[in-house]
Design a protein around this motif. Structure first.
Motif, PDB file in Angstrom:
ATOM      1  N   LYS A 133      -5.039 -11.178  -6.874  1.00 34.33           N
ATOM      2  CA  LYS A 133      -4.776 -10.631  -5.546  1.00 34.33           C
ATOM      3  C   LYS A 133      -4.158  -9.233  -5.589  1.00 34.33           C
ATOM      4  CE  LYS A 133      -4.028 -15.119  -3.249  1.00 34.33           C
ATOM      5  NZ  LYS A 133      -4.063 -16.069  -4.384  1.00 34.33           N
ATOM      6  N   LEU A 134      -3.134  -9.058  -6.427  1.00 37.74           N
ATOM      7  CA  LEU A 134      -2.358  -7.817  -6.387  1.00 37.74           C
ATOM      8  C   LEU A 134      -2.965  -6.691  -7.214  1.00 37.74           C
ATOM      9  CD1 LEU A 134       1.263  -9.304  -6.617  1.00 37.74           C
ATOM     10  CD2 LEU A 134      -0.002  -8.589  -4.570  1.00 37.74           C
ATOM     11  N   ILE A 135      -3.579  -7.019  -8.335  1.00 41.39           N
ATOM     12  CA  ILE A 135      -4.094  -5.973  -9.218  1.00 41.39           C
ATOM     13  C   ILE A 135      -5.541  -5.620  -8.895  1.00 41.39           C
ATOM     14  CG2 ILE A 135      -4.638  -5.382 -11.628  1.00 41.39           C
ATOM     15  CD1 ILE A 135      -2.215  -6.977 -12.487  1.00 41.39           C
ATOM     16  N   PHE A 136      -6.355  -6.618  -8.566  1.00 43.53           N
ATOM     17  CA  PHE A 136      -7.782  -6.358  -8.336  1.00 43.53           C
ATOM     18  C   PHE A 136      -8.143  -6.285  -6.848  1.00 43.53           C
ATOM     19  CE2 PHE A 136      -7.702  -8.702 -12.469  1.00 43.53           C
ATOM     20  CZ  PHE A 136      -8.035  -7.619 -13.278  1.00 43.53           C
ATOM     21  N   LEU A 137      -7.772  -7.308  -6.094  1.00 47.46           N
ATOM     22  CA  LEU A 137      -8.272  -7.424  -4.733  1.00 47.46           C
ATOM     23  C   LEU A 137      -7.530  -6.547  -3.734  1.00 47.46           C
ATOM     24  CD1 LEU A 137      -8.847 -11.284  -4.709  1.00 47.46           C
ATOM     25  CD2 LEU A 137     -10.588  -9.496  -4.809  1.00 47.46           C
ATOM     26  N   LEU A 138      -6.213  -6.384  -3.882  1.00 53.85           N
ATOM     27  CA  LEU A 138      -5.473  -5.547  -2.938  1.00 53.85           C
ATOM     28  C   LEU A 138      -5.947  -4.094  -2.966  1.00 53.85           C
ATOM     29  CD1 LEU A 138      -1.707  -5.797  -2.104  1.00 53.85           C
ATOM     30  CD2 LEU A 138      -2.797  -3.580  -2.318  1.00 53.85           C
ATOM     31  N   PRO A 139      -6.038  -3.450  -4.153  1.00 55.80           N
ATOM     32  CA  PRO A 139      -6.565  -2.075  -4.154  1.00 55.80           C
ATOM     33  C   PRO A 139      -7.985  -1.990  -3.606  1.00 55.80           C
ATOM     34  CG  PRO A 139      -5.485  -2.578  -6.237  1.00 55.80           C
ATOM     35  CD  PRO A 139      -5.602  -3.864  -5.492  1.00 55.80           C
ATOM     36  N   ALA A 140      -8.820  -2.987  -3.921  1.00 59.50           N
ATOM     37  CA  ALA A 140     -10.199  -2.982  -3.415  1.00 59.50           C
ATOM     38  C   ALA A 140     -10.198  -3.078  -1.890  1.00 59.50           C
ATOM     39  CB  ALA A 140     -10.986  -4.139  -4.021  1.00 59.50           C
ATOM     40  N   ALA A 141      -9.305  -3.918  -1.329  1.00 60.73           N
ATOM     41  CA  ALA A 141      -9.227  -4.061   0.121  1.00 60.73           C
ATOM     42  C   ALA A 141      -8.781  -2.762   0.785  1.00 60.73           C
ATOM     43  CB  ALA A 141      -8.256  -5.194   0.476  1.00 60.73           C
ATOM     44  N   LEU A 142      -7.815  -2.088   0.178  1.00 58.46           N
ATOM     45  CA  LEU A 142      -7.341  -0.821   0.741  1.00 58.46           C
ATOM     46  C   LEU A 142      -8.425   0.253   0.690  1.00 58.46           C
ATOM     47  CD1 LEU A 142      -3.712  -0.694  -0.710  1.00 58.46           C
ATOM     48  CD2 LEU A 142      -4.415  -1.287   1.621  1.00 58.46           C
ATOM     49  N   LEU A 143      -9.170   0.290  -0.401  1.00 60.09           N
ATOM     50  CA  LEU A 143     -10.277   1.251  -0.503  1.00 60.09           C
ATOM     51  C   LEU A 143     -11.328   0.984   0.567  1.00 60.09           C
ATOM     52  CD1 LEU A 143     -10.725   1.475  -4.392  1.00 60.09           C
ATOM     53  CD2 LEU A 143      -9.913   3.293  -2.867  1.00 60.09           C
ATOM     54  N   LEU A 144     -11.610  -0.306   0.785  1.00 62.75           N
ATOM     55  CA  LEU A 144     -12.570  -0.668   1.829  1.00 62.75           C
ATOM     56  C   LEU A 144     -12.094  -0.192   3.193  1.00 62.75           C
ATOM     57  CD1 LEU A 144     -13.809  -4.323   1.129  1.00 62.75           C
ATOM     58  CD2 LEU A 144     -15.193  -2.254   1.266  1.00 62.75           C
ATOM     59  N   SER A 145     -10.826  -0.443   3.506  1.00 58.35           N
ATOM     60  CA  SER A 145     -10.307  -0.090   4.826  1.00 58.35           C
ATOM     61  C   SER A 145     -10.318   1.417   5.056  1.00 58.35           C
ATOM     62  CB  SER A 145      -8.893  -0.634   5.010  1.00 58.35           C
ATOM     63  OG  SER A 145      -7.972   0.043   4.175  1.00 58.35           O
ATOM     64  N   GLN A 146     -10.165   2.187   3.982  1.00 63.64           N
ATOM     65  CA  GLN A 146     -10.102   3.642   4.113  1.00 63.64           C
ATOM     66  C   GLN A 146     -11.473   4.303   4.096  1.00 63.64           C
ATOM     67  OE1 GLN A 146      -7.190   5.464   4.688  1.00 63.64           O
ATOM     68  NE2 GLN A 146      -6.443   3.368   4.998  1.00 63.64           N
ATOM     69  N   PHE A 147     -12.371   3.795   3.241  1.00 57.16           N
ATOM     70  CA  PHE A 147     -13.627   4.514   3.004  1.00 57.16           C
ATOM     71  C   PHE A 147     -14.875   3.762   3.443  1.00 57.16           C
ATOM     72  CE2 PHE A 147     -10.615   5.972  -0.311  1.00 57.16           C
ATOM     73  CZ  PHE A 147     -10.520   7.299   0.076  1.00 57.16           C
ATOM     74  N   ALA A 148     -14.802   2.446   3.587  1.00 65.71           N
ATOM     75  CA  ALA A 148     -16.008   1.704   3.976  1.00 65.71           C
ATOM     76  C   ALA A 148     -15.639   0.499   4.845  1.00 65.71           C
ATOM     77  CB  ALA A 148     -16.781   1.257   2.731  1.00 65.71           C
ATOM     78  N   PRO A 149     -14.962   0.733   5.978  1.00 64.85           N
ATOM     79  CA  PRO A 149     -14.569  -0.399   6.830  1.00 64.85           C
ATOM     80  C   PRO A 149     -15.756  -1.192   7.351  1.00 64.85           C
ATOM     81  CG  PRO A 149     -14.236   1.696   7.961  1.00 64.85           C
ATOM     82  CD  PRO A 149     -14.537   2.030   6.542  1.00 64.85           C
ATOM     83  N   TRP A 150     -16.927  -0.554   7.410  1.00 61.49           N
ATOM     84  CA  TRP A 150     -18.126  -1.242   7.878  1.00 61.49           C
ATOM     85  C   TRP A 150     -18.567  -2.356   6.917  1.00 61.49           C
ATOM     86  CZ3 TRP A 150     -22.117  -0.796   4.391  1.00 61.49           C
ATOM     87  CH2 TRP A 150     -22.024   0.245   3.451  1.00 61.49           C
ATOM     88  N   LEU A 151     -18.036  -2.347   5.697  1.00 58.45           N
ATOM     89  CA  LEU A 151     -18.397  -3.375   4.728  1.00 58.45           C
ATOM     90  C   LEU A 151     -17.561  -4.645   4.874  1.00 58.45           C
ATOM     91  CD1 LEU A 151     -19.024  -1.624   1.267  1.00 58.45           C
ATOM     92  CD2 LEU A 151     -20.605  -3.090   2.545  1.00 58.45           C
ATOM     93  N   ILE A 152     -16.485  -4.582   5.655  1.00 63.40           N
ATOM     94  CA  ILE A 152     -15.570  -5.723   5.736  1.00 63.40           C
ATOM     95  C   ILE A 152     -16.277  -6.959   6.283  1.00 63.40           C
ATOM     96  CG2 ILE A 152     -13.481  -6.628   6.829  1.00 63.40           C
ATOM     97  CD1 ILE A 152     -12.325  -3.812   6.736  1.00 63.40           C
ATOM     98  N   TYR A 153     -17.031  -6.809   7.372  1.00 65.75           N
ATOM     99  CA  TYR A 153     -17.674  -7.987   7.953  1.00 65.75           C
ATOM    100  C   TYR A 153     -18.798  -8.554   7.075  1.00 65.75           C
ATOM    101  CZ  TYR A 153     -15.558  -9.463  12.264  1.00 65.75           C
ATOM    102  OH  TYR A 153     -14.701 -10.034  13.172  1.00 65.75           O
ATOM    103  N   PRO A 154     -19.653  -7.724   6.465  1.00 66.30           N
ATOM    104  CA  PRO A 154     -20.624  -8.312   5.527  1.00 66.30           C
ATOM    105  C   PRO A 154     -19.960  -9.079   4.388  1.00 66.30           C
ATOM    106  CG  PRO A 154     -21.310  -6.100   6.129  1.00 66.30           C
ATOM    107  CD  PRO A 154     -19.946  -6.298   6.726  1.00 66.30           C
TER     108      PRO A 154
END
Length: 323
Positions: free
Chosen positions: A75-96
């Protein structure tokens, strides 16, 4: 000089007050977002005890601790940074991504239901072949952490979507704080509960050696543990259908794909329950579970015809006792 000092102290007090409010906002946002992951949490708690079944009881808690550390790392090392990158640069990918996770939850739930109905348990997790207890333990932990990664990814995606869509927090650092709180809290709740569950029978056996009421309670506790695990499994399956179906329904609406299904469920809730909030929730929940079952059933048929078995479970090789 005194007036300058007073002004400085006022500024410090304002900064402290703002920081305190920010922490409160993050905690509140984390609480609201974390509540949306209830179905995944229940399933995680129901699945994990299977990874210590058949192993030395003295190793149960150390194994769960290893899985807990692996889950935090996921969660903290892999998924949290990936989630933040998604929210900043590709929020349209969250729902898919949410749709993929919801599809996985629905698939797992339907597979479990079909296995109960047909008696075909090819998808059940079994002890992996190993030559030594240490090797068996390492493989069990590795398998549990891999499964946890999928469930953790769904938890983080649900949380991120809740934070962004509801506007609960703004700014990357506030989002990071809320995600981190949810990640740590969920992990401790899940694996703390699992640790207690797998030791309940040992507690009961210890109490049963006593006398009087304590011994009677211990015997009842030993008899209760298998029923508790079965209950958790049923609740976890139902929660997976509900959560998976809800994600899929909202995905249909947000992505404008099969949007009429979303409209049908909400129209049914309005027609049956009217303005009754509890009735609305019940109808929407049942509707989501039905959609989850139908969606999951379709995926099970595709996967079965393509792979012949669950691709993550493998072919279900027979157990080789490592002791």
């Amino acid at each position: 000089m005194p007036s300058g000092l007073i002004a400085l102290l006022d500024d410090v007090a304002l900064i402290a007050k703002t920081a305190s409010a920010s922490i409160d906002d993050v905690a509140a946002a984390a609480g609201r977002a974390g509540s949306k992951t209830a179905g995944v949490i229940i399933d995680d708690a129901a699945v994990t005890p299977s990874y210590v079944t058949g192993l030395d009881p003295s190793r149960e808690l150390p194994i769960i601790w290893k899985i807990t550390k692996g889950s935090l790392k996921n969660k903290l090392i892999f998924l949290l940074p990936a989630a933040l990158l998604l929210s900043q640069f590709a929020p349209w990918l969250i729902y898919p991504i949410l749709m993929l996770g919801g599809s996985y939850l629905a698939f797992e739930a339907v597979e479990k239901i079909l296995e109960k109905i047909t008696g075909d348990h090819h998808g059940e997790k079994t002890l992996i072949q190993a030559d030594t207890p240490a090797e068996l333990e390492a493989r069990q932990v590795s398998g549990a952490v891999r499964t946890d990664f999928i469930l953790s990814a769904e938890i983080m995606a649900i949380t991120l979507n809740e934070l962004t869509s509801q506007g609960l927090v703004e700014g990357i650092w506030m989002q990071a704080g809320a995600l981190a709180i949810v990640a740590v809290a969920v992990t401790l709740i899940v694996y703390g509960s699992v640790g207690l569950i797998v030791k309940l029978d040992d507690i009961g056996l210890h109490m049963a050696k006593g006398e009087g009421g304590s011994a009677a309670f211990g015997r009842r506790l030993v008899a209760f543990v298998p029923k508790l695990l079965k209950f958790l499994s049923v609740v976890g399956t139902a929660a997976m259908l509900w959560v998976g179906g809800s994600i899929i329904l909202h995905g249909f609406h947000e992505l404008h794909f099969l949007e009429f299904v979303y409209d049908w469920v909400h129209a049914a809730a309005d027609a049956i329950a009217g303005e009754n909030a509890v009735g609305q929730w019940i109808v929407n929940t049942l509707g989501a579970a039905i959609v989850g079952f139908i969606w999951g059933f379709i995926i099970v048929q595709v996967v079965t015809r393509t792979f012949g078995h669950h691709p993550l479970h493998g072919g279900g090789e027979p157990v080789k006792d490592a002791h």
